[in-house]
Each structure stands twice: as structure tokens, then as C-alpha cells.
Design a protein around this motif. Sequence first.
Motif, PDB file in Angstrom:
ATOM      1  N   LEU A  79       0.831  -1.203   0.000  1.00  0.00           N
ATOM      2  CA  LEU A  79       0.000   0.000   0.000  1.00  0.00           C
ATOM      3  C   LEU A  79       0.868   1.256   0.000  1.00  0.00           C
ATOM      4  CD1 LEU A  79      -2.801   1.224   0.056  1.00  0.00           C
ATOM      5  CD2 LEU A  79      -2.752   1.058   2.550  1.00  0.00           C
ATOM      6  N   SER A  80       1.971   1.249   0.735  1.00  0.00           N
ATOM      7  CA  SER A  80       2.871   2.403   0.756  1.00  0.00           C
ATOM      8  C   SER A  80       3.444   2.675  -0.636  1.00  0.00           C
ATOM      9  CB  SER A  80       4.010   2.175   1.750  1.00  0.00           C
ATOM     10  OG  SER A  80       3.501   2.086   3.054  1.00  0.00           O
ATOM     11  N   GLU A  81       3.813   1.621  -1.345  1.00  0.00           N
ATOM     12  CA  GLU A  81       4.330   1.795  -2.697  1.00  0.00           C
ATOM     13  C   GLU A  81       3.243   2.355  -3.614  1.00  0.00           C
ATOM     14  OE1 GLU A  81       5.934  -0.661  -6.561  1.00  0.00           O
ATOM     15  OE2 GLU A  81       5.793  -1.710  -4.653  1.00  0.00           O
ATOM     16  N   PHE A  82       2.026   1.843  -3.493  1.00  0.00           N
ATOM     17  CA  PHE A  82       0.933   2.356  -4.312  1.00  0.00           C
ATOM     18  C   PHE A  82       0.719   3.841  -4.034  1.00  0.00           C
ATOM     19  CE2 PHE A  82      -3.440   3.559  -5.003  1.00  0.00           C
ATOM     20  CZ  PHE A  82      -3.632   3.167  -6.318  1.00  0.00           C
ATOM     21  N   CYS A  83       0.719   4.222  -2.755  1.00  0.00           N
ATOM     22  CA  CYS A  83       0.523   5.628  -2.380  1.00  0.00           C
ATOM     23  C   CYS A  83       1.630   6.502  -2.955  1.00  0.00           C
ATOM     24  CB  CYS A  83       0.456   5.781  -0.869  1.00  0.00           C
ATOM     25  SG  CYS A  83      -1.042   5.090  -0.155  1.00  0.00           S
TER      26      CYS A  83
END
Length: 118
Positions: A79-83
Amino acid sequence: AAWAQRHLAPGTAVVTDGLKCFPGVTDADCTHTAIPTGGGVPDLGHPIFAWVNTMLGNVKNALHGTYHALRPKYLQRYLSEFCYRFNRRFDLAALVSRLIVAAARTPPLSYRLATLDA
């Protein structure tokens, strides 16, 4: 209530699906509007949740398209990478160079630390 007091500014308007935990936001001096939903296809078209459903669908498709075997202990990192990518979507030309700079400035992360449960 504790989460709302820590993360929401007083006066924030909060719209939820009516889950029983959400009235705690009123303790943080926020306004709360509950729109109970039953789930399923009829609720997908509700105008107030349209952008939320779109974002959730985009996140889900991006994660499944990139990571073919999702592991629960890595979900926060996915999720951090997507954000990171989503927040830089309007300047795609600079995305790679900014990522290289961030990678060069970030100290190495051991496998043990990378796999800790969040």
C-alpha cells in the motif's frame, strides 16, 4: 474515539457507512454522517461513495496486477508503494529519478526488519 482525536482535526466532516465504532468521531469534535449500506451492487452506485469505490478498485487492481502472490505481512509495504506512485502520478517523467534519489538516501533495510508485522 482515541484514533479520531489523534488523527482528525476538530470540525472535520466524517461520512461513514454507519459501523458502530464511527460515532467515536463526535468525541473529537467532528461531525458524523452515517449512511448505512447493506453492501453489494445496489450500494456501489451511491454518489457519495463513488470516489471511494473507484479508489478501492484501483488499489486492488494495481496490487493484484503487480504482486501476483500477496502476503498479509507485506500489505502495508504494498500500500505504501501504491501511495508513493499515486501521489506522483501527475509528474511521471520525474518518478524514476525521484525514486533513485530516495533509494540512494535511504539506508539498507535488513530482511528481518522488512518482514516485521506492522
